[in-house]
Scaffold this active site. Structure first.
Site, PDB file in Angstrom:
ATOM      1  N   HIS A   1      38.785 -50.876 -16.684  1.00 56.31           N
ATOM      2  CA  HIS A   1      38.035 -52.091 -16.342  1.00 56.31           C
ATOM      3  C   HIS A   1      37.722 -52.919 -17.584  1.00 56.31           C
ATOM      4  O   HIS A   1      36.699 -52.712 -18.239  1.00 56.31           O
ATOM      5  CB  HIS A   1      36.718 -51.718 -15.658  1.00 56.31           C
ATOM      6  CG  HIS A   1      36.853 -51.263 -14.251  1.00 56.31           C
ATOM      7  ND1 HIS A   1      36.723 -52.111 -13.173  1.00 56.31           N
ATOM      8  CD2 HIS A   1      37.122 -50.049 -13.729  1.00 56.31           C
ATOM      9  CE1 HIS A   1      36.894 -51.434 -12.043  1.00 56.31           C
ATOM     10  NE2 HIS A   1      37.142 -50.176 -12.362  1.00 56.31           N
TER      11      HIS A   1
ATOM     12  N   CYS B   1      43.358 -51.309 -12.735  1.00 54.58           N
ATOM     13  CA  CYS B   1      42.958 -50.192 -11.882  1.00 54.58           C
ATOM     14  C   CYS B   1      43.908 -50.028 -10.700  1.00 54.58           C
ATOM     15  O   CYS B   1      45.046 -49.625 -10.880  1.00 54.58           O
ATOM     16  CB  CYS B   1      41.509 -50.353 -11.454  1.00 54.58           C
ATOM     17  SG  CYS B   1      40.395 -50.375 -12.854  1.00 54.58           S
TER      18      CYS B   1
ATOM     19  N   GLU C   1      36.632 -55.872 -17.687  1.00 52.26           N
ATOM     20  CA  GLU C   1      35.531 -56.830 -17.487  1.00 52.26           C
ATOM     21  C   GLU C   1      34.203 -56.303 -18.008  1.00 52.26           C
ATOM     22  O   GLU C   1      33.233 -57.056 -18.128  1.00 52.26           O
ATOM     23  CB  GLU C   1      35.406 -57.207 -16.007  1.00 52.26           C
ATOM     24  CG  GLU C   1      34.640 -56.231 -15.139  1.00 52.26           C
ATOM     25  CD  GLU C   1      35.382 -54.937 -14.881  1.00 52.26           C
ATOM     26  OE1 GLU C   1      34.733 -53.930 -14.575  1.00 52.26           O
ATOM     27  OE2 GLU C   1      36.629 -54.919 -14.989  1.00 52.26           O
TER      28      GLU C   1
END
Length: 394
Positions: free
Chosen positions: A362, A267, A364
């Site tokens: 992202h 990001c 995660e």
């Protein structure tokens, strides 16, 4: 809470959307953006990347699953304001231990409900994201809801006088106040220094699951302090603000790259890598936010459904291989590794001559799909082998 109180959303172009007060009462000013995620609102509101922003949720029903202590992605709610259509009358989930509206009120997040978020989102897609304000309670002047032109223009003037996102340097607002460490369950396979530019809590956990000892350090940490930790790799996190204003972080990353440390950024970290390599960045008309964004991994040809939150993008050649412009090509060849399929935006960079790569989204997966979790494995391999393999970058 009573819902007879009124609230309005006022955009800098003078557009006004009326609804009911929700969460905290008062005034919230910020950049208004929309998120297309149908789930994961708690993770969204606690994502530090949303610092300084008012979030319009495009999914019509919000609050159904309540809130809990496990799903927060940081120490507080960072969304400045929230705009929703139909709030849940009550939370209904076995993991819930509270109502969303109560949490927003406790955190001071000013919200508005019963807004036609479809119409508001369509307007933002056409006109672009802009500054806005949410007004309720004592901050809402008499006549603004009923359509009083003078009252509404006064609110629009307040919005136009607020700070915008271009030129905003916000990482220092959201970073950890002090260093901390996430340990793996077993012996550490690698030590990673993660520079917190607005990191989400799941990110170091994903690395620790793969055997990394993750030392999270505040934004502004000096390179000598990073070296003293003795890392096997360095990670730059997501975060808010304009990457063009993050000159300190760009300078730090160039020292990391010069020293030969394997690097992974996501990001905001992707944008910082782009600028460190000498590419520009630019503001998107309305950005990418939500957990349903399609991205092409050019190395494998796979299409990943990914979680996004960014309003800026890297301006790098999408086709072929280019030489990083900084300092006469000091960092060698670079390829765009991932591309957004909705609009062709650069979604990842892979350096071919130094051990560094990044993605704009992202991996995660909090909240969001798990399609991109392999990127953490790729970073572990990069630290072990010292270079990205050609098959991994196309």
């Amino acid at each position: 809470m009573t819902h007879t109180e009124r609230a309005v959303v006022v955009l800098e172009d003078g557009s006004v959307y009326s609804g009911g007060a929700y969460g905290a009462r008062g005034r919230a000013l910020g950049e208004i953006v929309f998120s297309t995620g149908m789930t994961g609102y708690q993770e969204t509101f606690t994502d530090p990347s949303y610092h300084g922003q008012i979030i319009v949720m495009t999914a019509p029903h919000i609050g159904n699953t309540g809130v809990n202590a496990e799903d927060a992605e940081s120490r507080r709610y960072w969304a400045r304001g929230v705009v929703i259509r139909d709030p849940a009358r009550r939370a209904s989930n076995w993991r819930s231990n509270g109502e969303l509206e109560d949490a927003l009120a406790e955190q001071g997040v000013v919200g508005v409900r019963d807004v036609d978020t479809r119409a508001l989102t369509r307007h933002l897609r056409q006109a672009g994201v802009m500054r806005a304000g949410v007004f309720s309670g004592s901050a809402l002047p008499s006549g603004a809801v009923e359509g009083g032109a003078a009252a509404r223009e006064a609110l629009a003037d307040i919005v136009r006088g607020s700070a915008g996102m271009v030129g905003a340097n916000l990482s220092g607002d959201v970073t950890t106040p002090e260093r901390y460490t996430i340990e793996p369950d077993g012996p550490a396979a690698a030590t990673v220094v993660a520079v917190d530019l607005g990191i989400k809590s799941r990110t170091p956990e994903r690395l620790a699951e793969r055997g990394a000892r993750v030392v999270v350090v505040p934004a502004g940490t000096a390179f000598a302090q990073i070296e003293a930790i003795g890392p096997d790799g360095v990670f730059f996190s997501n975060g808010p603000g304009d990457p063009a204003a993050a000159t300190r972080e760009v300078d730090l990353l160039r020292l990391v790259l010069d020293a030969g440390y394997p690097f992974f950024g996501i990001c905001f970290g992707n944008q910082i890598l782009g600028r460190a390599l000498g590419y520009g960045t630019y503001k998107l008309d309305y950005g990418h936010r939500g957990i349903n964004q399609p991205v092409l991994d050019r190395a494998t040809g796979r299409i990943e459904i990914t979680a996004h939150n960014h309003g800026f993008a890297v301006d790098a050649p999408v086709e072929g291989t280019s030489v990083a412009p900084f300092d006469g090509g000091r960092y060698g060849r670079v390829r765009v590794s991932h591309v957004g399929l909705n609009d062709g935006v650069v979604e990842g960079l892979a350096c071919l001559d130094i051990p560094a790569f990044s993605v704009q989204y992202h991996p995660e997966a909090a909240a969001g799909p798990h399609d991109a979790s392999y990127l953490f494995d790729r970073f572990m391999s990069l630290m072990r082998d010292g270079a990205l393999h050609g098959s991994e970058v196309g």
